[in-house]
Design a protein around this motif. Sequence first.
Motif, PDB file in Angstrom:
ATOM      1  N   SER A   1      -3.258  61.395  58.270  1.00 19.24           N
ATOM      2  CA  SER A   1      -2.899  60.896  59.589  1.00 19.24           C
ATOM      3  C   SER A   1      -1.549  61.511  59.962  1.00 19.24           C
ATOM      4  CB  SER A   1      -2.833  59.368  59.518  1.00 19.24           C
ATOM      5  OG  SER A   1      -1.954  58.883  60.463  1.00 19.24           O
ATOM      6  N   VAL A   2      -1.499  62.226  61.081  1.00 22.09           N
ATOM      7  CA  VAL A   2      -0.295  62.976  61.439  1.00 22.09           C
ATOM      8  C   VAL A   2       0.677  62.078  62.201  1.00 22.09           C
ATOM      9  CG1 VAL A   2       0.618  64.957  62.700  1.00 22.09           C
ATOM     10  CG2 VAL A   2      -1.607  65.118  61.548  1.00 22.09           C
ATOM     11  N   ALA A   3       1.852  61.909  61.634  1.00 19.49           N
ATOM     12  CA  ALA A   3       2.867  61.046  62.259  1.00 19.49           C
ATOM     13  C   ALA A   3       3.854  61.835  63.098  1.00 19.49           C
ATOM     14  CB  ALA A   3       3.620  60.258  61.182  1.00 19.49           C
ATOM     15  N   LYS A   4       3.998  63.131  62.795  1.00 20.08           N
ATOM     16  CA  LYS A   4       4.941  63.941  63.582  1.00 20.08           C
ATOM     17  C   LYS A   4       4.677  65.427  63.391  1.00 20.08           C
ATOM     18  CE  LYS A   4       8.537  62.039  61.615  1.00 20.08           C
ATOM     19  NZ  LYS A   4       9.922  61.685  61.257  1.00 20.08           N
ATOM     20  N   ILE A   5       5.254  66.194  64.294  1.00 24.65           N
ATOM     21  CA  ILE A   5       5.211  67.657  64.227  1.00 24.65           C
ATOM     22  C   ILE A   5       6.636  68.133  63.982  1.00 24.65           C
ATOM     23  CG2 ILE A   5       4.850  69.763  65.601  1.00 24.65           C
ATOM     24  CD1 ILE A   5       2.663  68.128  67.153  1.00 24.65           C
ATOM     25  N   LEU A   6       6.796  69.057  63.039  1.00 24.69           N
ATOM     26  CA  LEU A   6       8.114  69.610  62.748  1.00 24.69           C
ATOM     27  C   LEU A   6       8.121  71.096  63.095  1.00 24.69           C
ATOM     28  CD1 LEU A   6       8.633  67.976  59.215  1.00 24.69           C
ATOM     29  CD2 LEU A   6       9.537  67.180  61.413  1.00 24.69           C
ATOM     30  N   LEU A   7       9.220  71.565  63.670  1.00 27.61           N
ATOM     31  CA  LEU A   7       9.362  72.985  64.013  1.00 27.61           C
ATOM     32  C   LEU A   7      10.580  73.559  63.307  1.00 27.61           C
ATOM     33  CD1 LEU A   7       8.700  72.897  67.883  1.00 27.61           C
ATOM     34  CD2 LEU A   7       7.061  73.383  66.052  1.00 27.61           C
ATOM     35  N   THR A   8      10.370  74.692  62.607  1.00 29.86           N
ATOM     36  CA  THR A   8      11.499  75.347  61.929  1.00 29.86           C
ATOM     37  C   THR A   8      12.305  76.226  62.873  1.00 29.86           C
ATOM     38  OG1 THR A   8      10.194  77.289  61.253  1.00 29.86           O
ATOM     39  CG2 THR A   8      10.268  75.404  59.717  1.00 29.86           C
ATOM     40  N   HIS A   9      11.638  76.795  63.889  1.00 32.62           N
ATOM     41  CA  HIS A   9      12.335  77.597  64.892  1.00 32.62           C
ATOM     42  C   HIS A   9      11.420  77.834  66.091  1.00 32.62           C
ATOM     43  CE1 HIS A   9      10.306  80.716  62.541  1.00 32.62           C
ATOM     44  NE2 HIS A   9      10.618  81.657  63.418  1.00 32.62           N
ATOM     45  N   GLY A  10      11.946  78.546  67.090  1.00 34.14           N
ATOM     46  CA  GLY A  10      11.273  78.578  68.377  1.00 34.14           C
ATOM     47  C   GLY A  10      10.357  79.746  68.649  1.00 34.14           C
ATOM     48  N   HIS A  11      10.026  80.552  67.652  1.00 35.49           N
ATOM     49  CA  HIS A  11       9.137  81.683  67.904  1.00 35.49           C
ATOM     50  C   HIS A  11       7.699  81.219  68.150  1.00 35.49           C
ATOM     51  CE1 HIS A  11      12.041  84.728  65.897  1.00 35.49           C
ATOM     52  NE2 HIS A  11      12.223  84.644  67.196  1.00 35.49           N
ATOM     53  N   ILE A  12       6.971  82.030  68.920  1.00 31.72           N
ATOM     54  CA  ILE A  12       5.651  81.626  69.392  1.00 31.72           C
ATOM     55  C   ILE A  12       4.670  81.383  68.252  1.00 31.72           C
ATOM     56  CG2 ILE A  12       4.931  84.033  69.703  1.00 31.72           C
ATOM     57  CD1 ILE A  12       3.308  83.034  72.140  1.00 31.72           C
ATOM     58  N   ASP A  13       4.777  82.160  67.172  1.00 31.43           N
ATOM     59  CA  ASP A  13       3.810  81.983  66.089  1.00 31.43           C
ATOM     60  C   ASP A  13       4.043  80.674  65.325  1.00 31.43           C
ATOM     61  OD1 ASP A  13       6.160  83.442  65.400  1.00 31.43           O
ATOM     62  OD2 ASP A  13       5.286  84.045  63.482  1.00 31.43           O
ATOM     63  N   HIS A  14       5.206  80.037  65.563  1.00 34.24           N
ATOM     64  CA  HIS A  14       5.522  78.758  64.907  1.00 34.24           C
ATOM     65  C   HIS A  14       5.398  77.572  65.859  1.00 34.24           C
ATOM     66  CE1 HIS A  14       7.261  80.703  61.251  1.00 34.24           C
ATOM     67  NE2 HIS A  14       7.229  81.719  62.098  1.00 34.24           N
ATOM     68  N   ALA A  15       5.748  77.799  67.130  1.00 34.38           N
ATOM     69  CA  ALA A  15       5.848  76.680  68.073  1.00 34.38           C
ATOM     70  C   ALA A  15       4.843  76.759  69.218  1.00 34.38           C
ATOM     71  CB  ALA A  15       7.269  76.622  68.645  1.00 34.38           C
ATOM     72  N   GLY A  16       4.083  77.848  69.296  1.00 28.27           N
ATOM     73  CA  GLY A  16       3.223  78.086  70.450  1.00 28.27           C
ATOM     74  C   GLY A  16       2.135  77.043  70.669  1.00 28.27           C
ATOM     75  N   GLY A  17       1.723  76.349  69.624  1.00 29.68           N
ATOM     76  CA  GLY A  17       0.687  75.339  69.776  1.00 29.68           C
ATOM     77  C   GLY A  17       1.217  73.917  69.720  1.00 29.68           C
ATOM     78  N   ALA A  18       2.535  73.754  69.671  1.00 27.96           N
ATOM     79  CA  ALA A  18       3.126  72.423  69.447  1.00 27.96           C
ATOM     80  C   ALA A  18       2.797  71.451  70.582  1.00 27.96           C
ATOM     81  CB  ALA A  18       4.635  72.539  69.253  1.00 27.96           C
ATOM     82  N   ALA A  19       2.939  71.913  71.830  1.00 34.45           N
ATOM     83  CA  ALA A  19       2.690  71.008  72.964  1.00 34.45           C
ATOM     84  C   ALA A  19       1.225  70.586  72.991  1.00 34.45           C
ATOM     85  CB  ALA A  19       3.082  71.698  74.274  1.00 34.45           C
ATOM     86  N   GLU A  20       0.322  71.538  72.756  1.00 38.10           N
ATOM     87  CA  GLU A  20      -1.109  71.221  72.776  1.00 38.10           C
ATOM     88  C   GLU A  20      -1.478  70.262  71.640  1.00 38.10           C
ATOM     89  OE1 GLU A  20      -3.628  74.670  72.467  1.00 38.10           O
ATOM     90  OE2 GLU A  20      -5.461  73.469  72.424  1.00 38.10           O
ATOM     91  N   LEU A  21      -0.943  70.522  70.442  1.00 43.67           N
ATOM     92  CA  LEU A  21      -1.273  69.653  69.308  1.00 43.67           C
ATOM     93  C   LEU A  21      -0.708  68.250  69.523  1.00 43.67           C
ATOM     94  CD1 LEU A  21      -2.602  69.448  66.508  1.00 43.67           C
ATOM     95  CD2 LEU A  21      -0.369  70.010  65.512  1.00 43.67           C
ATOM     96  N   LYS A  22       0.507  68.185  70.053  1.00 44.33           N
ATOM     97  CA  LYS A  22       1.110  66.873  70.342  1.00 44.33           C
ATOM     98  C   LYS A  22       0.205  66.068  71.269  1.00 44.33           C
ATOM     99  CE  LYS A  22       4.979  64.755  72.817  1.00 44.33           C
ATOM    100  NZ  LYS A  22       6.289  64.333  72.360  1.00 44.33           N
ATOM    101  N   ALA A  23      -0.279  66.718  72.323  1.00 46.12           N
ATOM    102  CA  ALA A  23      -1.147  66.025  73.272  1.00 46.12           C
ATOM    103  C   ALA A  23      -2.439  65.573  72.599  1.00 46.12           C
ATOM    104  CB  ALA A  23      -1.454  66.939  74.454  1.00 46.12           C
ATOM    105  N   LYS A  24      -3.006  66.442  71.761  1.00 47.58           N
ATOM    106  CA  LYS A  24      -4.260  66.097  71.093  1.00 47.58           C
ATOM    107  C   LYS A  24      -4.088  64.965  70.090  1.00 47.58           C
ATOM    108  CE  LYS A  24      -7.302  69.929  71.659  1.00 47.58           C
ATOM    109  NZ  LYS A  24      -8.398  70.687  71.040  1.00 47.58           N
ATOM    110  N   LEU A  25      -2.865  64.823  69.565  1.00 41.99           N
ATOM    111  CA  LEU A  25      -2.616  63.783  68.568  1.00 41.99           C
ATOM    112  C   LEU A  25      -2.026  62.524  69.198  1.00 41.99           C
ATOM    113  CD1 LEU A  25      -1.201  66.001  65.659  1.00 41.99           C
ATOM    114  CD2 LEU A  25      -3.464  64.935  65.806  1.00 41.99           C
ATOM    115  N   GLY A  26      -2.164  62.406  70.500  1.00 40.27           N
ATOM    116  CA  GLY A  26      -1.735  61.180  71.154  1.00 40.27           C
ATOM    117  C   GLY A  26      -0.238  61.073  71.371  1.00 40.27           C
ATOM    118  N   GLY A  27       0.420  62.234  71.383  1.00 34.35           N
ATOM    119  CA  GLY A  27       1.848  62.217  71.720  1.00 34.35           C
ATOM    120  C   GLY A  27       2.776  61.976  70.546  1.00 34.35           C
ATOM    121  N   VAL A  28       2.368  62.361  69.344  1.00 31.13           N
ATOM    122  CA  VAL A  28       3.286  62.219  68.198  1.00 31.13           C
ATOM    123  C   VAL A  28       4.569  62.995  68.473  1.00 31.13           C
ATOM    124  CG1 VAL A  28       1.428  61.914  66.516  1.00 31.13           C
ATOM    125  CG2 VAL A  28       2.328  64.209  66.953  1.00 31.13           C
TER     126      VAL A  28
END
Length: 212
Positions: A50-77
């Motif tokens: 069960s995913v409680a949060k998303i962590l980002l190490t830095h702002g490059h697209i290959d690391h953060a490019g899906g963060a907004a979409e995944l957050k939305a899919k996980l109910g706003g974690v």
Amino acid sequence: MPLKAAIVPVTPFQQNCTLIWDEASKVGAVVDPGGDIDRIEAGIAKAEMSVAKILLTHGHIDHAGGAAELKAKLGGVPIEGPHEADRFLLDGLSEQGAAFGVTGVRNVTPDRWLEEGGTVSVAGATFSVLHCPGHSPGSVVLVNAPQHFALVGDVLFRGSIGRTDFPYGDHDALISAIKTKLLPLGDDYVFICGHGPMSTFGEERRSNPFLA
Ligand SMILES: [Zn+2]
Ligand SMILES: [Zn+2]
């Protein structure tokens, strides 16, 4: 309560999106969801976490490019990290996407920026935050001392280091961060990096040509 980890390679850059979760509670976090959300979701299902949060190490697209979409899919974690010095990269993700021919990438603003000396908790386990600029200004490394385990993003790789040939790159700062903040943690520390196989700080201290 040992943490478990699994790597899901994502994006054309073969970035190591990493799932970490507590074995007992099955609660965990997704680190650096760069894209290929369907593959990440399959990894989450396989781990039965069960995913409680998303962590980002830095702002490059290959690391953060899906963060907004995944957050939305996980109910706003909540999204935590990186350091605020990478805000300009996160504000420019859709532009980075266009430059690499990746469509549908959304800019993202974390719920919490991380700072040197801060901590991040994952299912009751604590990671301390080390600000390690050079590859990007806001790169962070997350360190779990009890398990001698670190998530280093693109700061350090097995046999290499993060590239610094960006306008904002700083080779000297990167080497300094690795030598003064990471290696002193101890040779037996195992790390997962943003690309390629895992290693230990001891192995890199002994054999990484960039740290000689
Ligand atoms: Zn990077
Ligand atoms: Zn990367």
